[in-house]
Scaffold this active site. Structure first.
Site, PDB file in Angstrom:
ATOM      1  N   GLN A   1       0.815  -1.214   0.000  1.00 44.37           N
ATOM      2  CA  GLN A   1       0.000   0.000   0.000  1.00 44.37           C
ATOM      3  C   GLN A   1       0.850   1.266   0.000  1.00 44.37           C
ATOM      4  O   GLN A   1       0.307   2.359  -0.123  1.00 44.37           O
ATOM      5  CB  GLN A   1      -0.895   0.030   1.249  1.00 44.37           C
ATOM      6  CG  GLN A   1      -1.941  -1.052   1.319  1.00 44.37           C
ATOM      7  CD  GLN A   1      -2.663  -1.052   2.651  1.00 44.37           C
ATOM      8  OE1 GLN A   1      -2.610  -2.016   3.382  1.00 44.37           O
ATOM      9  NE2 GLN A   1      -3.368   0.028   2.977  1.00 44.37           N
TER      10      GLN A   1
ATOM     11  N   PHE B   1      -6.157  -4.072   3.474  1.00 45.65           N
ATOM     12  CA  PHE B   1      -6.862  -3.658   4.694  1.00 45.65           C
ATOM     13  C   PHE B   1      -5.945  -3.034   5.743  1.00 45.65           C
ATOM     14  O   PHE B   1      -6.267  -3.031   6.929  1.00 45.65           O
ATOM     15  CB  PHE B   1      -7.619  -4.838   5.303  1.00 45.65           C
ATOM     16  CG  PHE B   1      -8.450  -5.615   4.347  1.00 45.65           C
ATOM     17  CD1 PHE B   1      -9.541  -5.019   3.727  1.00 45.65           C
ATOM     18  CD2 PHE B   1      -8.148  -6.920   4.028  1.00 45.65           C
ATOM     19  CE1 PHE B   1     -10.317  -5.721   2.809  1.00 45.65           C
ATOM     20  CE2 PHE B   1      -8.907  -7.641   3.119  1.00 45.65           C
ATOM     21  CZ  PHE B   1      -9.998  -7.037   2.506  1.00 45.65           C
TER      22      PHE B   1
ATOM     23  N   GLU C   1       0.443  -1.793   4.566  1.00 43.53           N
ATOM     24  CA  GLU C   1       0.859  -0.390   4.620  1.00 43.53           C
ATOM     25  C   GLU C   1       2.320  -0.291   5.047  1.00 43.53           C
ATOM     26  O   GLU C   1       3.137   0.312   4.368  1.00 43.53           O
ATOM     27  CB  GLU C   1      -0.035   0.406   5.571  1.00 43.53           C
ATOM     28  CG  GLU C   1       0.326   1.880   5.629  1.00 43.53           C
ATOM     29  CD  GLU C   1      -0.649   2.712   6.436  1.00 43.53           C
ATOM     30  OE1 GLU C   1      -0.322   3.879   6.725  1.00 43.53           O
ATOM     31  OE2 GLU C   1      -1.742   2.220   6.773  1.00 43.53           O
TER      32      GLU C   1
ATOM     33  N   ARG D   1      -6.064   7.780  16.982  1.00 49.75           N
ATOM     34  CA  ARG D   1      -7.372   7.735  16.319  1.00 49.75           C
ATOM     35  C   ARG D   1      -8.419   7.061  17.197  1.00 49.75           C
ATOM     36  O   ARG D   1      -9.600   7.424  17.160  1.00 49.75           O
ATOM     37  CB  ARG D   1      -7.286   7.051  14.960  1.00 49.75           C
ATOM     38  CG  ARG D   1      -8.560   7.186  14.152  1.00 49.75           C
ATOM     39  CD  ARG D   1      -8.411   6.653  12.740  1.00 49.75           C
ATOM     40  NE  ARG D   1      -7.829   7.600  11.816  1.00 49.75           N
ATOM     41  CZ  ARG D   1      -8.527   8.459  11.065  1.00 49.75           C
ATOM     42  NH1 ARG D   1      -9.853   8.503  11.179  1.00 49.75           N
ATOM     43  NH2 ARG D   1      -7.930   9.264  10.222  1.00 49.75           N
TER      44      ARG D   1
ATOM     45  N   ARG E   1      -8.096  -1.615   8.749  1.00 50.64           N
ATOM     46  CA  ARG E   1      -9.281  -0.854   8.364  1.00 50.64           C
ATOM     47  C   ARG E   1     -10.013  -0.250   9.573  1.00 50.64           C
ATOM     48  O   ARG E   1     -10.544  -0.956  10.413  1.00 50.64           O
ATOM     49  CB  ARG E   1     -10.222  -1.776   7.609  1.00 50.64           C
ATOM     50  CG  ARG E   1     -11.294  -1.106   6.806  1.00 50.64           C
ATOM     51  CD  ARG E   1     -12.060  -2.157   6.032  1.00 50.64           C
ATOM     52  NE  ARG E   1     -12.909  -1.595   5.000  1.00 50.64           N
ATOM     53  CZ  ARG E   1     -13.561  -2.325   4.103  1.00 50.64           C
ATOM     54  NH1 ARG E   1     -13.439  -3.640   4.125  1.00 50.64           N
ATOM     55  NH2 ARG E   1     -14.318  -1.747   3.202  1.00 50.64           N
TER      56      ARG E   1
ATOM     57  N   PHE F   1      -8.268   1.743  11.699  1.00 56.28           N
ATOM     58  CA  PHE F   1      -7.067   2.362  12.251  1.00 56.28           C
ATOM     59  C   PHE F   1      -7.258   2.870  13.681  1.00 56.28           C
ATOM     60  O   PHE F   1      -6.912   3.986  14.024  1.00 56.28           O
ATOM     61  CB  PHE F   1      -6.651   3.526  11.336  1.00 56.28           C
ATOM     62  CG  PHE F   1      -5.187   3.863  11.393  1.00 56.28           C
ATOM     63  CD1 PHE F   1      -4.250   3.077  10.767  1.00 56.28           C
ATOM     64  CD2 PHE F   1      -4.747   4.990  12.060  1.00 56.28           C
ATOM     65  CE1 PHE F   1      -2.895   3.402  10.803  1.00 56.28           C
ATOM     66  CE2 PHE F   1      -3.404   5.332  12.111  1.00 56.28           C
ATOM     67  CZ  PHE F   1      -2.465   4.530  11.474  1.00 56.28           C
TER      68      PHE F   1
ATOM     69  N   THR G   1      -4.190  11.622  10.306  1.00 62.66           N
ATOM     70  CA  THR G   1      -3.986  12.484  11.477  1.00 62.66           C
ATOM     71  C   THR G   1      -2.523  12.902  11.610  1.00 62.66           C
ATOM     72  O   THR G   1      -2.212  13.759  12.427  1.00 62.66           O
ATOM     73  CB  THR G   1      -4.450  11.767  12.759  1.00 62.66           C
ATOM     74  OG1 THR G   1      -3.795  10.512  12.876  1.00 62.66           O
ATOM     75  CG2 THR G   1      -5.959  11.544  12.707  1.00 62.66           C
TER      76      THR G   1
ATOM     77  N   ALA H   1      -6.275   5.503   5.334  1.00 60.79           N
ATOM     78  CA  ALA H   1      -7.069   6.565   5.961  1.00 60.79           C
ATOM     79  C   ALA H   1      -8.296   6.930   5.150  1.00 60.79           C
ATOM     80  O   ALA H   1      -8.821   8.039   5.266  1.00 60.79           O
ATOM     81  CB  ALA H   1      -6.213   7.809   6.223  1.00 60.79           C
TER      82      ALA H   1
ATOM     83  N   GLU I   1     -13.175   2.911   5.114  1.00 60.99           N
ATOM     84  CA  GLU I   1     -13.159   2.445   6.499  1.00 60.99           C
ATOM     85  C   GLU I   1     -14.480   2.603   7.257  1.00 60.99           C
ATOM     86  O   GLU I   1     -14.863   1.711   8.025  1.00 60.99           O
ATOM     87  CB  GLU I   1     -12.052   3.173   7.268  1.00 60.99           C
ATOM     88  CG  GLU I   1     -10.661   2.785   6.817  1.00 60.99           C
ATOM     89  CD  GLU I   1      -9.605   3.686   7.425  1.00 60.99           C
ATOM     90  OE1 GLU I   1      -8.823   3.200   8.255  1.00 60.99           O
ATOM     91  OE2 GLU I   1      -9.565   4.881   7.063  1.00 60.99           O
TER      92      GLU I   1
END
Length: 774
Positions: free
Chosen positions: A209, A240, A244, A322, A354, A356, A454, A523, A725
């Site tokens: 990702q 998902f 990342e 988050r 997903r 986060f 964020t 995100a 998400e």
């Protein structure tokens, strides 16, 4: 070309329910993933050996038998890495590519094997003689808290005086909720193919990702500049969040082998090793205290969130942040404190998934709402409504962001009416009052989810658009396609900008040598950012064409318009391809880069104040369940969902995301249980022991609608909203419905103490506890 000779009108693409660009390839097996690529001559297959224990000091790493195994060409350890032995995305230096000195979780890679076949590499890896001196291991949240073992400093958000508000409230409650993690269980496991190029450069195909981060980490490990490495990602078979940061380790191993041997190298993890050696959704433990009035309106609340982060920081800081941001969900909390502990444990480093952290934050406040409702003998929906953000100044979040776009009151009312919630709630209550083994539950839960990274600098995207002299268009951007439909959405935007048929836009793989320094596709902001970057590139090309054609015809640049009929030059209509060819012959540049940075966002972590999100996405779901209190088994009888995606770029794709997100969230909250033994070894590492939802878990009555009145007050791409998400958290309604059914066994005023996931075993234990009065 005169106005009578023209291309066929192009039907506008944006807002149409078009199929995924690779849909046919997916179902026919023609879609090419990393492991489907034609294998180059001389390909080496890479695999790895891992630590058998959770924490220890490496004594002997005997690899002679590995090196002597049939087909083995190379064996690499930490000592063979020419550059930095580091894969940490943010906290540099706290996670190694290959362990050196100490191991910190069972399954941590110790060495890599390159062989002539995958089978030979796997067999050879098992021949290692590994001697590790055990050290004390921290395996759970409670132990980490006791020992103050953290990967990041403790954070706090606070507004008002929650202690005083709680103490002075007419009613007070407290509770605790344990939430398990979740494996990503993508269909395509982690995979990478590294190919040596001229001058020591590398081309790496990866299921990732975040190609730009991968590029940097590979270059860093080889001691080279980023421009020596190109990473390409055409598609992923699911991700998902699991690809990342954690795609890096495997791509690095392939790259290191390719660099050392001068031969192409490929790695593909099998399911067991993938589950054991890659991170997951964070386990959480939430403690809370709340004070409220007779109507169930929250007056003060105190949250304590603790996350199991694993052996390194990875993205745990931002994930825990988050969770704090979403501990309010859709509810105004007048006096609030939220503390967050980020626990370091000797388990695999947990990572993005997903939502986060948002799902864990929301599940906590929903338990609070239901506890208040049980205590006051109220319908939880009434308590939810009275606590929603709304008028009279009830619009400020715990982090001091004003909620400007709240649509939950009207959206929830519309869903409650469409799903016949009041009548069905009465029927469920009557059914349960009759007693019996079978009990039913019904719940309507909302979702308010903030959209933006964020971490502010990640809110940027780039794109590259070429218009060729025949009028065909080549599109590239920094977003990656993992099945979510990002590529088709951006292509729709580009097609409409030029007024051409969608088939005229060629989608191309994400590559770091086309669009540099991109952010991860995460995100929920892939379409928001990359479509806007592509729009910027298109606008530049259109302005150049308009300036040239306008001057040629003696009209102002702003008199040249592009639409589905072609290009209008004042009152004259021209064919797009003809105009492009004329611009080319006049030496007008028909290629442009585009860029987008999300506006308005800012956040100060020291003061816990700011605007971390550009806007919020909203939704709500009604779920009805039926449980067998003697076995713990249950079934989902009906689901009704209403979700706000603004003005949808592609309703077909968005509807699929809503359905899929809900089912994945249902898996997290009901069936997907991760279990480590007392030695810190993951025992649920295959489909035989780890249960994701299947088709039969989805009820026949599964009603999903996109909210027709959806819009976006912010100037996003065509006023759409993110959809990746937020739908996952709609599944909280399933957990709440199960708890409602169990609460029918409890004394009046008591909420069933149900943790997550609500497996049949956990449901049965809860039912027995309630029946026994324990």
């Amino acid at each position: 070309m005169d106005k009578e000779v023209r291309q066929s009108p192009a039907e506008p693409a944006v807002h149409r329910p078009l199929p995924h660009d690779s849909a046919v390839k997916h179902v026919t097996g023609q879609a090419v993933y990393v492991d489907d690529m034609l294998e180059p001559e001389g390909l080496l297959h890479v695999y790895f050996g891992t630590s058998p224990c959770a924490h220890g000091r490496i004594g002997k790493l005997g690899l002679d038998r590995v090196r002597q195994a049939p087909g083995v060409v190379a064996v690499l350890t930490a000592a063979d890495i020419p550059g930095a032995n580091d894969i940490s995305p943010l906290h540099r230096g706290d996670e190694e590519i290959l362990a050196s000195g100490e191991v910190h979780f069972a399954g941590q890679p110790l060495f890599a094997v390159a062989a002539e076949s995958r089978d030979a590499a796997r067999r050879a890896a098992r021949l290692a003689e590994i001697d590790i001196e055990p050290l004390p291991a921290v395996l759970d949240i409670e132990t980490a808290l006791e020992r103050e073992s953290f990967v990041d400093e403790t954070h706090e958000m606070k507004r008002g005086d929650p202690d005083a508000a709680i103490e002075s409230a007419p009613h007070r409650l407290d509770g605790v909720l344990h939430m398990g993690g979740q494996d990503h269980f993508y269909l395509e496991g982690q995979a990478a193919l590294a190919m040596p190029q001229e001058d020591g450069d590398l081309l790496v195909h990866s299921s990732s990702q975040h190609p730009s981060e991968l590029q940097h980490l590979i270059a860093q490990s080889l001691g080279r500049a980023d421009n020596a490495v190109t990473v390409e990602v055409r598609r992923m078979g699911g991700a998902f969040g699991g690809k990342e940061t954690q795609a890096a380790q495997w791509a690095l191993l392939a790259a290191l082998v390719a660099d050392r041997t001068g031969r192409p190298a490929k790695i593909r993890l099998d399911r067991d090793d993938d589950m054991i050696s890659t991170g997951k959704r964070h386990d959480f433990r939430t403690r809370w205290r709340v004070g409220f009035d007779d109507d169930g309106r929250i007056l003060g609340i105190d949250f304590e969130l603790a996350a199991r982060c694993g052996m390194s920081a990875d993205l745990s800081g931002a994930i825990s942040d988050r969770a704090m941001f979403h501990s309010d969900n859709g509810y105004y909390l007048p006096a609030v404190r939220i503390r967050s502990y980020r626990c370091r444990t000797n388990t695999v480093s947990n990572t993005a998934f997903r939502g986060f952290g948002g799902p864990q934050g929301m599940l906590g406040i929903e338990q609070v709402i239901e506890a208040i409702a049980a205590h006051r003998n109220l319908d939880p929906l009434a308590v939810r409504r009275v606590n929603l953000y709304g008028g009279d100044g009830r619009i400020l979040t715990p982090y001091f962001m004003t909620v400007e776009d709240n649509v939950l009151p009207e959206l929830m009312d519309e869903l409650a009416e469409a799903a016949d919630y009041p009548a069905r709630r009465g029927e469920v209550e009557s059914f349960n009052r009759a007693g019996g083994v079978i009990r039913r539950g019904l719940a309507l839960t909302p979702v308010k989810f903030g959209i933006s990274f964020t971490t502010a600098f990640l809110n940027q995207a780039g794109a590259l658009v070429h218009v060729y002299k025949d009028g065909s268009i080549h599109l590239n951007h920094g977003g990656t396609e993992m099945g979510q439909g990002l590529f088709i959405k951006v292509a729709q935007v580009v097609a409409d900008e030029f007024g051409v048929p969608l088939e005229q836009v060629r989608i191309s793989a994400t590559r770091t040598d086309k669009v540099p320094n991109t952010s991860a596709t995460a995100a929920s902001s892939g379409s928001d950012m990359n479509a806007m970057a592509a729009l910027d590139a298109c606008s530049k090309i259109k302005r150049r064409i308009a300036a040239h054609i306008g001057a040629e015809h003696g009209v102002a640049e702003d008199s040249v318009r592009f639409d589905s009929d072609g290009v209008w030059v004042g009152a004259q209509r021209r064919d797009f391809a003809d105009v492009v060819l004329q611009a080319y012959l006049a030496r007008v540049s028909l290629s442009a880069t585009g860029f987008y940075r999300t506006p308005k966002i800012h956040y100060d972590r020291e003061t816990a104040r700011g605007r971390p999100f550009l806007y919020f996405a909203y939704g709500a779901a009604v779920s009805e369940v039926e449980i067998d209190t003697l076995t713990g088994e249950y079934r989902l009888r009906r689901v009704d969902i209403l979700h706000d995606v603004g003005r949808s770029l592609n309703p077909a794709v968005d509807l699929g995301q809503i359905e899929g997100g809900f089912v994945q969230g249902m898996g997290w909250l009901t069936t997907e249980e991760l279990w480590w033994d007392e030695q810190g070894v993951l025992r649920t590492h295959a489909p035989s022991t780890y249960k994701i939802p299947v088709a039969s878990d989805v009820p026949d009555a599964f009603h999903v609608r996109i909210w027709e009145r959806g819009d976006n007050r912010e100037p996003t791409i065509h006023r759409s909203k993110a959809v990746g998400e937020p739908p996952l958290m709609l599944a909280i309604s399933v957990h709440s419905a199960i708890r409602h059914a169990l609460t029918s066994l409890a004394p009046e005023g008591v909420l069933a103490p149900l943790d997550a996931p609500a497996t049949p075993e956990r449901v049965l234990l809860c039912a027995e506890r309630l029946r026994s009065g324990a």
